[in-house]
Design a protein around this motif. Structure first.
Motif, PDB file in Angstrom:
ATOM      1  N   LEU A   1       0.828  -1.205   0.000  1.00 33.19           N
ATOM      2  CA  LEU A   1       0.000   0.000   0.000  1.00 33.19           C
ATOM      3  C   LEU A   1       0.864   1.258   0.000  1.00 33.19           C
ATOM      4  N   ASN A   2       1.963   1.241   0.733  1.00 37.81           N
ATOM      5  CA  ASN A   2       2.827   2.425   0.834  1.00 37.81           C
ATOM      6  C   ASN A   2       3.706   2.640  -0.385  1.00 37.81           C
ATOM      7  N   ASP A   3       3.852   1.647  -1.225  1.00 35.07           N
ATOM      8  CA  ASP A   3       4.753   1.732  -2.376  1.00 35.07           C
ATOM      9  C   ASP A   3       4.051   2.434  -3.532  1.00 35.07           C
ATOM     10  N   THR A   4       4.320   3.709  -3.710  1.00 34.07           N
ATOM     11  CA  THR A   4       3.650   4.485  -4.761  1.00 34.07           C
ATOM     12  C   THR A   4       4.108   4.098  -6.162  1.00 34.07           C
ATOM     13  N   ASN A   5       5.117   3.248  -6.253  1.00 39.63           N
ATOM     14  CA  ASN A   5       5.541   2.767  -7.571  1.00 39.63           C
ATOM     15  C   ASN A   5       4.717   1.565  -8.032  1.00 39.63           C
ATOM     16  N   ARG A   6       3.943   0.988  -7.118  1.00 36.24           N
ATOM     17  CA  ARG A   6       3.094  -0.138  -7.499  1.00 36.24           C
ATOM     18  C   ARG A   6       1.861   0.372  -8.241  1.00 36.24           C
ATOM     19  N   ALA A   7       1.248  -0.501  -9.016  1.00 36.09           N
ATOM     20  CA  ALA A   7       0.047  -0.134  -9.767  1.00 36.09           C
ATOM     21  C   ALA A   7      -1.072   0.259  -8.802  1.00 36.09           C
ATOM     22  N   PRO A   8      -1.872   1.272  -9.159  1.00 40.61           N
ATOM     23  CA  PRO A   8      -2.953   1.703  -8.265  1.00 40.61           C
ATOM     24  C   PRO A   8      -3.915   0.578  -7.888  1.00 40.61           C
TER      25      PRO A   8
ATOM     26  N   HIS B   1       1.184  -2.467  13.074  1.00 40.90           N
ATOM     27  CA  HIS B   1       2.105  -2.365  11.935  1.00 40.90           C
ATOM     28  C   HIS B   1       1.827  -1.140  11.062  1.00 40.90           C
ATOM     29  N   GLY B   2       1.347  -0.072  11.678  1.00 41.40           N
ATOM     30  CA  GLY B   2       1.153   1.171  10.934  1.00 41.40           C
ATOM     31  C   GLY B   2      -0.005   1.157   9.967  1.00 41.40           C
ATOM     32  N   VAL B   3      -0.978   0.262  10.180  1.00 41.71           N
ATOM     33  CA  VAL B   3      -2.106   0.163   9.246  1.00 41.71           C
ATOM     34  C   VAL B   3      -2.924   1.454   9.195  1.00 41.71           C
ATOM     35  N   PRO B   4      -3.385   2.008  10.324  1.00 46.94           N
ATOM     36  CA  PRO B   4      -4.187   3.236  10.244  1.00 46.94           C
ATOM     37  C   PRO B   4      -3.449   4.386   9.565  1.00 46.94           C
ATOM     38  N   LYS B   5      -2.175   4.554   9.882  1.00 55.18           N
ATOM     39  CA  LYS B   5      -1.394   5.641   9.295  1.00 55.18           C
ATOM     40  C   LYS B   5      -1.291   5.467   7.778  1.00 55.18           C
ATOM     41  N   ALA B   6      -1.030   4.257   7.332  1.00 57.06           N
ATOM     42  CA  ALA B   6      -0.906   3.999   5.891  1.00 57.06           C
ATOM     43  C   ALA B   6      -2.228   4.260   5.174  1.00 57.06           C
ATOM     44  N   LEU B   7      -3.322   3.873   5.799  1.00 51.13           N
ATOM     45  CA  LEU B   7      -4.626   4.068   5.158  1.00 51.13           C
ATOM     46  C   LEU B   7      -5.004   5.542   5.110  1.00 51.13           C
ATOM     47  N   ARG B   8      -4.707   6.296   6.177  1.00 51.32           N
ATOM     48  CA  ARG B   8      -5.006   7.730   6.161  1.00 51.32           C
ATOM     49  C   ARG B   8      -4.209   8.433   5.065  1.00 51.32           C
ATOM     50  N   ARG B   9      -2.970   8.032   4.903  1.00 52.21           N
ATOM     51  CA  ARG B   9      -2.144   8.645   3.862  1.00 52.21           C
ATOM     52  C   ARG B   9      -2.683   8.297   2.474  1.00 52.21           C
TER      53      ARG B   9
ATOM     54  N   LEU C   1     -12.835   2.549   2.326  1.00 54.07           N
ATOM     55  CA  LEU C   1     -13.517   1.311   2.698  1.00 54.07           C
ATOM     56  C   LEU C   1     -12.787   0.623   3.850  1.00 54.07           C
ATOM     57  N   ALA C   2     -11.459   0.548   3.761  1.00 53.28           N
ATOM     58  CA  ALA C   2     -10.683  -0.127   4.800  1.00 53.28           C
ATOM     59  C   ALA C   2     -10.809   0.588   6.143  1.00 53.28           C
ATOM     60  N   LEU C   3     -10.741   1.907   6.124  1.00 52.60           N
ATOM     61  CA  LEU C   3     -10.898   2.652   7.374  1.00 52.60           C
ATOM     62  C   LEU C   3     -12.278   2.430   7.966  1.00 52.60           C
ATOM     63  N   ALA C   4     -13.286   2.343   7.115  1.00 49.72           N
ATOM     64  CA  ALA C   4     -14.634   2.070   7.609  1.00 49.72           C
ATOM     65  C   ALA C   4     -14.704   0.691   8.245  1.00 49.72           C
ATOM     66  N   LEU C   5     -14.076  -0.284   7.625  1.00 46.56           N
ATOM     67  CA  LEU C   5     -14.073  -1.635   8.183  1.00 46.56           C
ATOM     68  C   LEU C   5     -13.334  -1.687   9.517  1.00 46.56           C
TER      69      LEU C   5
END
Length: 672
Positions: free
Chosen positions: A521-528, A546-554, A570-574
């Motif tokens: 998720l954090n790798d902006t070089n990966r396909a959207p 493991h930094g899940v909330p921070k990664a999702l907010r970003r 969607l993930a933050l809602a879940l």
């Protein structure tokens, strides 16, 4: 006098004693009749011209059907007539991909929005007594209802009442959003008037027709009364009969009858959908120039309460599947495939036996055989242990010589569904069949990439929600997760299979792989799309470590992609973390493409942040914005304030024969 006329007369007598519509706050009047259809909007689907998709990427419009060819998957049975409506050639690239199945079925595997434990916009005062604390979900529903009554419904009604203020997509979005948020007799009457107004553009009429079905409510206290709905059902039947109405409007009217099938009925005569089921079947008696309406009728029939469908109709559906003449006409391959879906969904005596028969038949058209695989998967959770064993045997033997990666992939997917249903029921008999377990575990490593991707997803489904008390179940789960983990670590199959691997790990709830998924998720070089799948998986797993909330907010405000923010929402809602509404509103309104706005709207809908209502209303009423931008704000309001746990249209798409969709079905499945 016709049967339909008699039924309408009977309902009229009932309505004579019903409360006046004025009791519900006055009749909601439509715009003046003299308003001409908008000239700047050509007839088309309810969503904007560039079709936005559901969270996480989208279902692109299907390509034109190519001429029928000698598909290598057609082992025997001859070649269908390429000139017949509904007969098609090889599967399109859209159909071949696992993502298409996932987007149409995902809500069967994701928790509903009401599974969230907290709402940031609802303050619940702690009780000082011994009374149990109020459920935050109840508080959210109360706040939602207040927001709809005092803000959303008046604003949408004002937009629709202005003959020049809401044209094209904005009027279409307003009709659909009003249905999702405000189920009243007055809104129902408005929608039916729009759908039947011959002076309006096709876009508006078909939007109103499908919006009638979106008045459906799962909660009894929110549903319309049975008498009102019975009248609506018969008016939809009359719209289907109107040969002057656009084909898609008639098809959408049929689909609305499917959506309303589980809603209240007004009399013992109409109870259990028996009258509607009969009328739907009767309307399949005439050969039409297109199978658009016929497939919509079959889809609606498949949604009716099984108790209301006569055994002779089930028998006739079986005959249609087998290629026999029914209603004195031949049936296209596509109609036969959807007839099989209806036969399986409706159940009844001999339904499992019939699906077993179609699975073993070698001379049926390919779309019918694929429908049989999908039907076997759909039945798995509601049949007996012995019947699941029979289905597993039949699927294992079926299509063993098929060359089509799609057919092979659907076969593995069906096996995963059957094994998963067996394990969730506490049965382990299927795990003792070495050939079946071997087939599932070897699938992600053999065949074409698209086939391996389906097989990978099948493993995640097989262990989804499975308890591991049994040693054999624990062993199977461990072997499955080890295989999926290695595939992720080695980047096996590129993004096509990697996306399926990430979703499979999410379905399996694999906590061990959370750091690796966060890294994707954090790798902006990966396909959207790949990053979007990673966000969805993190939401399904449910870990806050493991930094899940921070990664999702970003990811929520990532401007490099359209798909990543909506999946992060969607993930933050879940995860029950809905504090990002303001950022999403700004992102939606500043998006440079329709697709970007659509994904922002979807993300807001998933978050359920009611504090976003004022900003969205302001955008919807800003005539300095483009029509599309305003329509997206309206769509976001509809998604945000929809009380349904899962979008109602997913009732139609879940376990549908998606390899043989008509244009009308495809458009219905992709409406915001």
């Amino acid at each position: 006098m016709s049967r339909l006329a008699l039924l309408l007369c009977a309902l009229a007598l009932l309505l004579a004693t019903a409360p006046e519509a004025e009791a519900h706050g006055g009749r909601l009047k439509p715009p003046p009749e003299e308003e001409p259809p908008p000239e700047d909007v050509p007839p088309g689907p309810p969503p904007p011209p560039q079709m936005p998709d559901r969270p996480g990427g989208g279902v692109p419009p299907p390509p034109p059907a190519p001429p029928t060819t000698n598909d290598p998957d057609d082992t025997g049975g001859g070649t269908p007539d390429a000139t017949s409506p509904g007969n098609r050639g090889r599967a399109s690239p859209w159909e071949e991909r696992w993502q298409s199945w996932w987007k149409l079925n995902r809500w069967a595997w994701l928790p509903g929005r009401h599974a969230l434990r907290d709402r940031p916009d609802v303050v619940v005062t702690p009780s000082a007594s011994d009374e149990p604390e109020p459920d935050p979900r109840d508080a959210w529903e109360a706040a939602r209802a207040l927001g709809v009554r005092e803000q959303i419904a008046p604003a949408l009604q004002a937009l629709l009442a202005d003959p020049h203020g809401a044209l094209g997509e904005l009027r279409s979005a307003s009709l659909i959003a009003l249905a999702k948020t405000h189920a009243t007799p007055e809104v129902l009457e408005l929608l039916l008037e729009y759908a039947n107004d011959r002076g309006r553009a096709s876009l508006i009429r078909e939007s109103a027709a499908i919006a009638v079905g979106l008045l459906r409510r799962s909660e009894d206290e929110l549903a319309l009364d049975g008498t009102t709905l019975d009248v609506a059902r018969f008016r939809l039947l009359r719209l289907i009969d109107d040969k002057t109405a656009p084909t898609r409007t008639r098809a959408f009217a049929a689909l609305s009858l499917g959506l309303l099938a589980d809603q209240p009925y007004g009399t013992p005569f109409t109870q259990r959908g028996r009258v509607v089921a009969h009328e739907l079947w009767d309307r399949l008696d005439a050969k039409r120039a297109s199978d658009e309406v016929a497939v919509a009728l079959l889809t609606a029939l498949s949604q009716q309460p099984p108790a209301g469908v006569k055994p002779e109709v089930l028998e006739k559906l079986s005959e249609v599947v087998l290629g026999r003449r029914v209603h004195s006409r031949a049936w296209t391959e596509r109609e036969r495939a959807h007839a099989l879906t209806a036969r399986a969904r409706l159940g009844g005596k001999g339904s499992v036996r019939f699906v077993l028969r179609t699975l073993s038949a070698s001379r049926l058209p390919k779309d019918v055989r694929r429908a049989a695989l999908l039907a076997a998967a759909e039945m798995a959770d509601r049949v007996t242990e012995d019947e699941r064993g029979d289905l597993a045997t039949a699927v294992l033997r079926a299509e063993s010589s098929a060359r089509s990666p799609l057919t092979k992939g659907l076969r593995r997917l069906a096996l995963g569904r059957i094994v998963g249903a067996d394990l969730r029921a506490g049965c382990t008999r299927l795990l003792k069949r070495g050939n079946l377990v071997s087939e599932l575990l070897s699938g992600p490593q053999a065949g074409a990439v698209s086939e391996r991707a389906f097989s990978t997803l099948a493993l995640g489904i097989a262990v989804h929600g499975v308890e591991t008390e049994s040693k054999s179940v624990a062993s199977f789960r461990k072997r499955s997760l080890d295989l999926l983990g290695k595939a992720l670590d080695r980047n096996r199959g590129g993004d096509e299979q990697q996306g399926a691997t990430v979703i499979a790990l999410g379905l399996a709830g694999d906590l061990e792989r959370v750091p690796a998924i966060v890294a994707i998720l954090n790798d902006t070089n990966r396909a959207p799309d790949m990053r979007g799948h990673a966000a969805t998986a993190l939401g399904m797993i449910g870990s806050h470590k493991h930094g899940v909330p921070k990664a999702l907010r970003r990811a929520l405000t990532d401007r490099r992609s359209d798909v990543v923010p909506s999946e992060a929402g969607l993930a933050l809602a879940l995860l029950g973390m809905n504090e990002a509404g303001d950022a999403l509103v700004k992102s939606l309104m500043s998006a440079s493409t329709e697709r970007g706005m659509a994904h922002g709207a979807l993300a807001l809908g998933q978050l359920g942040d009611l504090q976003a209502i004022p900003a969205l209303l302001e955008a919807a009423n800003d005539d300095k914005r483009s029509t599309i931008s305003r329509a997206m704000a309206v769509a976001a309001l509809g998604l945000l304030a929809d009380p349904e746990r899962r979008p109602s249209l997913f009732r139609l798409s879940t376990d549908a024969c998606y390899t043989a969709l008509t244009n009308a079905l495809h458009e219905a499945f992709t409406i915001l």
